[in-house]
Design a protein around this motif. Structure first.
Motif, PDB file in Angstrom:
ATOM      1  N   ARG A   1       0.510   3.564   6.869  1.00 28.20           N
ATOM      2  CA  ARG A   1       0.133   2.186   7.211  1.00 28.20           C
ATOM      3  C   ARG A   1      -1.340   2.018   6.881  1.00 28.20           C
ATOM      4  O   ARG A   1      -2.142   2.934   7.078  1.00 28.20           O
TER       5      ARG A   1
ATOM      6  N   ILE B   1       2.768  -1.817  -1.675  1.00 16.84           N
ATOM      7  CA  ILE B   1       2.014  -2.166  -0.462  1.00 16.84           C
ATOM      8  C   ILE B   1       2.613  -3.464   0.052  1.00 16.84           C
ATOM      9  O   ILE B   1       2.456  -4.522  -0.551  1.00 16.84           O
ATOM     10  N   GLU B   2       3.357  -3.336   1.117  1.00 18.93           N
ATOM     11  CA  GLU B   2       4.066  -4.507   1.653  1.00 18.93           C
ATOM     12  C   GLU B   2       3.061  -5.432   2.327  1.00 18.93           C
ATOM     13  O   GLU B   2       2.268  -4.986   3.163  1.00 18.93           O
ATOM     14  N   PRO B   3       3.091  -6.710   1.960  1.00 21.13           N
ATOM     15  CA  PRO B   3       2.111  -7.626   2.557  1.00 21.13           C
ATOM     16  C   PRO B   3       2.276  -7.695   4.073  1.00 21.13           C
ATOM     17  O   PRO B   3       3.394  -7.628   4.577  1.00 21.13           O
ATOM     18  N   ALA B   4       1.164  -7.852   4.730  1.00 20.00           N
ATOM     19  CA  ALA B   4       1.212  -7.998   6.186  1.00 20.00           C
ATOM     20  C   ALA B   4       1.867  -9.319   6.540  1.00 20.00           C
ATOM     21  O   ALA B   4       1.577 -10.344   5.936  1.00 20.00           O
ATOM     22  N   ARG B   5       2.798  -9.291   7.467  1.00 20.48           N
ATOM     23  CA  ARG B   5       3.470 -10.512   7.898  1.00 20.48           C
ATOM     24  C   ARG B   5       2.953 -10.911   9.273  1.00 20.48           C
ATOM     25  O   ARG B   5       2.557 -10.066  10.079  1.00 20.48           O
TER      26      ARG B   5
ATOM     27  N   GLU C   1      -4.763  -0.532   7.052  1.00 19.26           N
ATOM     28  CA  GLU C   1      -5.381  -1.646   7.773  1.00 19.26           C
ATOM     29  C   GLU C   1      -6.748  -1.954   7.170  1.00 19.26           C
ATOM     30  O   GLU C   1      -7.505  -1.034   6.835  1.00 19.26           O
TER      31      GLU C   1
ATOM     32  N   ARG D   1      -4.100  -6.987   9.830  1.00 18.99           N
ATOM     33  CA  ARG D   1      -2.826  -6.334  10.097  1.00 18.99           C
ATOM     34  C   ARG D   1      -2.644  -5.118   9.208  1.00 18.99           C
ATOM     35  O   ARG D   1      -3.108  -5.078   8.067  1.00 18.99           O
ATOM     36  N   ARG D   2      -1.958  -4.163   9.766  1.00 20.01           N
ATOM     37  CA  ARG D   2      -1.653  -2.969   8.980  1.00 20.01           C
ATOM     38  C   ARG D   2      -0.533  -3.280   7.988  1.00 20.01           C
ATOM     39  O   ARG D   2       0.452  -3.926   8.345  1.00 20.01           O
ATOM     40  N   ARG D   3      -0.766  -2.854   6.725  1.00 21.43           N
ATOM     41  CA  ARG D   3       0.257  -3.018   5.696  1.00 21.43           C
ATOM     42  C   ARG D   3       1.078  -1.742   5.586  1.00 21.43           C
ATOM     43  O   ARG D   3       0.550  -0.642   5.819  1.00 21.43           O
ATOM     44  N   ASN D   4       2.316  -1.872   5.206  1.00 21.43           N
ATOM     45  CA  ASN D   4       3.166  -0.702   5.010  1.00 21.43           C
ATOM     46  C   ASN D   4       3.050  -0.245   3.556  1.00 21.43           C
ATOM     47  O   ASN D   4       3.232  -1.048   2.632  1.00 21.43           O
TER      48      ASN D   4
ATOM     49  N   GLU E   1       4.422  -9.245  12.323  1.00 19.76           N
ATOM     50  CA  GLU E   1       3.880  -7.977  12.814  1.00 19.76           C
ATOM     51  C   GLU E   1       2.669  -8.221  13.693  1.00 19.76           C
ATOM     52  O   GLU E   1       2.487  -7.562  14.721  1.00 19.76           O
TER      53      GLU E   1
END
Lengths: 327, 267
Positions: free
Chosen positions: A267, A289-293, A269, A233-236, A296
């Protein structure tokens, strides 16, 4: 036996199909589902309302008869050996209903007797879910929704089944009880038990499941490790920096780069290495770096459904998806 | 049959069973007592010809003889209504009611085949019907004892009467349970069952009271309850065979249909 299954597959389906009705009017509820659930794993089964989750569970337990395909649970064919399957399975239906006139204790006793196996885990489960002896003396009709759900969990697991099939198990549980329930699942996994887990609550699937299958419109659209799903998943990314903006557009895995007055968002990935390498020499004041949830990941699988116009059946599908994701 | 399930059903229904059985016991006791008190006057009324003979022998019963009084006790709407609490109320709700409430889910998830669930429910319905019919039969004996007319009643034939009555109401229970396994909601199951009983009762009553409609009677299960003949010790074996055939047909239907049904998630 005409169905050959691997020794370690607790649930295995091949081309499992269910249509309601007959002829051209037959509505497909599940289409050619191929699924393997391994021994000792917690398997998440995701999808919006009407995706085919409950149909799959009911096929596995013998409540429904498949239109085509085959499946086995714990080595037993679902068409011929559903009683043998249910002997080794604990089941928590969604929106469970009980014989309300009985007390909690009597209800658990009767359900244990019907299971034909001693309730060896009951005391531990009651303790962890904080169902006291006093509570259990009251008629079930007086129970709150959360207490009923706890009772449902206990009845499904009290006889220590080899496989637990849980449909929306944390529904109605407060956060503390949800945590206690997740701990119970962890312990069951450690004891080698297998959990087949249907849910709308993606955060709990992410928290407890080893692998996840996603179904949409009766079809399997994804089946993989939760960790792999998240890794892809892409992280923000949000970064505050000084000086010239780094050139990230050509960096592998980086997309949607926006720079405004010392603030960069993008983003990310896959592997973070190339991204970090591109930052060498840059003065970074702050980096998030926001963890991928899983939400998403889930949304991406449903992206095309969400983009569709809201009319007729398509509209309902879209609403279901949004509702499922928000749940 | 499944022992734990039978135990659950028994515990859930024993209170209701006790009340219905006690009520029927009292009802069964009353008719010989009424006959003892007013039978002579009613006999004179009958002999006067004021009342058409069809009305004085409805359902093979009357209050001009002790056996007639007991026979009337079996076919009277009050007795039939009480019997239907289990023959229709319990039986029609046995599967469809549990399904509508959602409680069938936890039962179906146990290692019990649907056939075994059905047969256990049928065994329970049979027991309940047998008990309430036995209560009514026992009431008749108690009434005869209270009026010192035991010999007139012929107590040795009471088991035949019990068997005939039990077969009739088990037949109704089997039909109701066949309806129950066919529907997901209680309303159509109980509606169909009650419709069947009312139609059957009406056909029998019409056939008895109106000679031109007598041809309807063989099509009613109620016509195969002949309490007076049973009490005389000379029942027609065909009555038992027909009722047993109705039971067999309804049970056969349910045993085929119930295991094959798709039971979707309750709405």
């Amino acid at each position: 036996m005409d169905v050959i299954f691997r020794a370690m597959a607790v649930i295995e389906t091949r081309g499992l199909t269910k249509r309601y009705g007959h002829g051209d009017a037959a509505a497909p509820a599940l289409v050619e589902l191929d699924l393997d659930v391994r021994e000792g794993e917690i398997f998440g089964f995701l999808g919006p309302n009407g995706a085919g989750k409950s149909t799959t569970i009911r096929l596995l337990l013998g409540f429904l008869h498949p239109t085509a395909g085959r499946a086995a649970v714990l080595g037993h064919d679902i068409r011929r050996d559903s009683v043998a399957i249910r002997r080794q399975v604990g089941y928590l239906p969604g929106g469970i209903a009980f014989w309300d006139g009985l007390s909690g204790t009597h209800l658990l006793d009767e359900l244990a007797a019907l299971s034909g196996r001693p309730p060896v885990r009951r005391t531990d489960l009651l303790d962890r879910l904080e169902l006291s002896a006093e509570t259990l003396r009251r008629p079930v009709r007086d129970y709150s929704r959360g207490m009923r759900q706890k009772l449902g969990i206990v009845q499904a697991l009290q006889h220590d089944p080899e496989l637990a099939i849980l449909d929306e198990p944390s529904e109605g549980l407060d956060p503390l009880m949800q945590r206690a329930f997740y701990d119970i699942l962890d312990d069951l996994r450690a004891a080698g038990r297998t959990i087949f887990f249907s849910s709308h609550v993606l955060s709990e699937v992410e928290r407890v499941c080893d692998r996840v299958a996603i179904v949409r419109h009766g079809r399997l659209v994804a089946l993989e490790d939760v960790a792999s799903l998240l890794a892809r998943r892409r992280r923000n990314v949000e970064m505050r920096f000084e000086g010239d903006a780094p050139r990230l557009t050509a960096v592998s895995g980086v997309s949607d780069v926006h720079v405004t007055e010392g603030l960069l968002t993008c983003r990310l990935e896959g592997d973070v290495g190339p991204f970090l390498a591109a930052l060498v020499g840059l003065v970074v004041r702050d980096l998030t770096i926001e963890p991928a949830r899983l939400e998403e990941a889930f949304l991406e699988f449903y992206e095309d459904a969400i983009d569709r116009p809201t009319d007729g059946a398509t509209g309902r599908a879209q609403d279901d998806v949004v509702q499922g994701v928000r749940a | 049959m499944n022992g734990p399930l039978f135990g659950h059903i028994w515990r859930a229904n024993r209170g209701r069973l006790a009340i219905i059985a006690l009520t029927l016991l009292v009802w069964g006791t009353l008719l010989p007592v009424i006959y003892d008190a007013f039978g002579v006057q009613f006999k004179q009324l009958q002999d006067s010809g004021i009342i058409p003979p069809q009305f004085t022998q409805f359902g093979g019963g009357d209050i001009f003889s002790l056996t007639g009084s007991v026979a009337l006790g079996f076919i009277h709407p009050i007795a039939v209504g009480l019997m239907l609490v289990f023959a229709v109320g319990f039986s029609a709700a046995a599967v469809a009611g549990e399904r509508q409430r959602g409680t069938l889910e936890v039962l179906l998830s146990r290692p019990i085949s649907r056939r075994r669930i059905y047969l256990t429910l049928l065994a329970a319905a049979t027991l309940f019907v047998a008990v309430v019919v036995a209560a009514l039969t026992s009431g008749a004996l108690i009434g005869a004892m209270l009026t010192d007319r035991v010999a007139e009643l012929g107590p040795g034939n009471l088991p035949l009467l019990w068997l005939n009555g039990t077969l009739l109401f088990v037949a109704i229970a089997a039909v109701s349970m066949a309806a129950s396994v066919s529907f997901d909601r209680l309303t159509p199951a109980i509606g169909l069952s009650l419709g069947f009983v009312l139609l059957q009762y009406f056909m029998n009553a019409l056939g008895e009271l109106w000679p031109d409609a007598a041809w309807l009677q063989p099509f009613s299960v109620f016509s195969y309850l002949d309490a007076r003949a049973a009490l005389s010790g000379l029942p027609d074996p065909a009555n038992f065979v027909v009722l047993a055939s109705v039971i067999a047909a309804a049970v056969g239907y349910a045993l085929i249909v119930f295991p094959r049904r798709d039971l979707a998630a309750p709405s």
